[in-house]
Design a protein around this motif. Sequence first.
Motif, PDB file in Angstrom:
ATOM      1  N   PRO A 268       0.815  -1.233   0.000  1.00 39.25           N
ATOM      2  CA  PRO A 268       0.000   0.000   0.000  1.00 39.25           C
ATOM      3  C   PRO A 268       0.839   1.269   0.000  1.00 39.25           C
ATOM      4  CG  PRO A 268      -0.837  -1.590   1.597  1.00 39.25           C
ATOM      5  CD  PRO A 268       0.483  -2.105   1.146  1.00 39.25           C
ATOM      6  N   GLU A 272       1.065   4.019  -3.052  1.00 40.37           N
ATOM      7  CA  GLU A 272       0.634   5.391  -2.817  1.00 40.37           C
ATOM      8  C   GLU A 272       1.744   6.391  -3.114  1.00 40.37           C
ATOM      9  OE1 GLU A 272      -1.612   7.967   0.689  1.00 40.37           O
ATOM     10  OE2 GLU A 272      -0.350   6.265   1.230  1.00 40.37           O
ATOM     11  N   GLN A 333     -10.048   2.677   3.569  1.00 40.28           N
ATOM     12  CA  GLN A 333      -9.118   3.575   2.881  1.00 40.28           C
ATOM     13  C   GLN A 333      -9.848   4.764   2.260  1.00 40.28           C
ATOM     14  OE1 GLN A 333      -5.889   2.964   3.332  1.00 40.28           O
ATOM     15  NE2 GLN A 333      -6.560   1.151   4.466  1.00 40.28           N
ATOM     16  N   ARG A 338      -4.540   3.642  -2.654  1.00 36.36           N
ATOM     17  CA  ARG A 338      -4.438   2.637  -1.590  1.00 36.36           C
ATOM     18  C   ARG A 338      -5.570   1.621  -1.690  1.00 36.36           C
ATOM     19  NH1 ARG A 338      -0.724   3.671   2.503  1.00 36.36           N
ATOM     20  NH2 ARG A 338      -1.789   2.191   3.860  1.00 36.36           N
ATOM     21  N   ILE A 339      -6.750   2.068  -2.078  1.00 37.88           N
ATOM     22  CA  ILE A 339      -7.854   1.122  -2.286  1.00 37.88           C
ATOM     23  C   ILE A 339      -7.472   0.110  -3.360  1.00 37.88           C
ATOM     24  CG2 ILE A 339     -10.206   0.888  -3.187  1.00 37.88           C
ATOM     25  CD1 ILE A 339     -10.908   3.507  -1.806  1.00 37.88           C
ATOM     26  N   TYR A 342      -4.753  -2.384  -2.037  1.00 42.30           N
ATOM     27  CA  TYR A 342      -5.305  -3.505  -1.275  1.00 42.30           C
ATOM     28  C   TYR A 342      -6.153  -4.405  -2.166  1.00 42.30           C
ATOM     29  CZ  TYR A 342      -3.721  -1.717   3.225  1.00 42.30           C
ATOM     30  OH  TYR A 342      -2.944  -1.316   4.278  1.00 42.30           O
TER      31      TYR A 342
END
Length: 551
Positions: A268, A272, A333, A338-339, A342
């Motif tokens: 993550p 990002e 999130q 980041r979504i 994951y």
Amino acid sequence: MLPPTATMWVPALDELRLVAPELILTGTIVAVLLVPIFTGRNAYLAAVIALAGTVASLLATGPLTGRIAEAPTAGLAPPGSTPTLVVDRFALFFRLLLLTFLMLITWLWLIGIGQTDPAAASSSPLKLAGTSGSAESSVSGPVFFALLLTSALGMMLMVSTLNLLVLVVAMETASLPSYAIVASDRRSRLGAEAGLKYVVFGAAAAAIMVYGISLLYGCFGTLDLGIMARSIQQGQVTTSPLFWLGLAGLGAGIAFKIAAVPMHFWCPDVFEGAPIEVTTWLSVASKAAGLGVLLRVVDTLAGGVAAVTPLTWCVGAIAAITCTVGNLAALRQESVKRILAYSSIAHAGYMMMAGAILLVPGGQVNRGVGALVSYLLVYVIMNLGAFGATALVVWQTGSDHLSAFTGLGRRAPWLAVPMAVCLFSLVGLPPLGGFAAKWFLLLALGRAAGSHPWLWTLVIIAVLNTAISLYYYVRIVRQMYLADEPGLPALRPPIGGLAVVNLCALMLVLLGTLWFNPLGRRAEAMAVGLYRTPAPAWVDSTPLPAPRPDG
């Protein structure tokens, strides 16, 4: 007495043709680095050279398809030695996948550099897409593409070998350039942090993997997976704790590339902090190569051999935990990058389930390989579309926060629609390609569960996780269409970027409808004729080494 005469072995031209795509890619890397000496550093020129070399590598892959139609082949080793590289349909599939995706990443970079630095074509330093600050803050164009091409080269070699020494070299060839391009924006604190975390996790994973391989070498006296499989079939060393400890060390290195639990913590933050085109590259290419290696190891060592069935149990358990952790962590999130990070962990878990499907005896299609091939084909398109749309939003708004997607359905409808299609496909809803990918995976698991009932557990876990993932994907869709602020201006993303994401959406619709059955047939064709044991011409006739004592 005269000293023994040293002999030098040189690969035959016929063997070098097996690695023609890799050799062309190597030449492209050299060209990207040398041309600026004569022309000056130019970002667009470096991109054009990289793109031309990638196309040439793709064209060189075509003739190999006919050569291995009858049977897989291998070579690049002296007579009497096991081959270092193998070429079968599985390896060719990954070459085509990685090279095609490399072309698309280069195109995405070209779109991004035009959005963030229109003067990049004439300026010597490169300002990477999606970053802020002066051009002096970023790595130069030739260096960036040399690193990107080197990473692709390592990933291509990873899935084309059964030799663990070559595997280590290939994985490090893929990993080391990746660390650099993640932190390529020198003024980004997030990028520097992401690069540092990536290096630390990568170094630890590499050390554990090398130690595990050394234990396997101590058990078998060889680094060739094919010979190890023959020893296992003869009932050797599988009761030794060192054997299982060595496999665990090897698995840790592979899990790092896949971002599987518990080697997922880097993912993550790296996704990002890295430039968006680097994030897109790692989200697909790194995981695809790692999954290819995983399936080769499981297929070679555990195919039809009851003695190492616990290996497949471990793969299945890690797959179930990985997809569950990825989906649960994504629920809270607020950053879309980041979504999606994951989300990629969760999808890695789904694809790892293919490694838990044992090879069906009797020369039938390896259902695990077929399921992985179909999933990866669709996954490339889904992720390219989702990350591509995110990149266009980031370049227009300067943020990847969920709020940046507010009212996107009104502000940029030709961007919001393909983004929604890609997100629903990532869920696995019909009639989209994501549904087809999960259907073939669950079908393969269900068929294999006839002889291995525990696989039904993976089917149930995959279905439950699909339901969980619907929440965080729909959050983005809701933000695009149901949460609007009238004062927000319309977005004007570049035509080239819109063309890419809309093409991805169209292909997902076709893969879920008209191309549904052809996808399954092509995936099964790729799973036939895997290279497993060394050909007699390269195998030493001496007996297999006896297992060494545990102490």
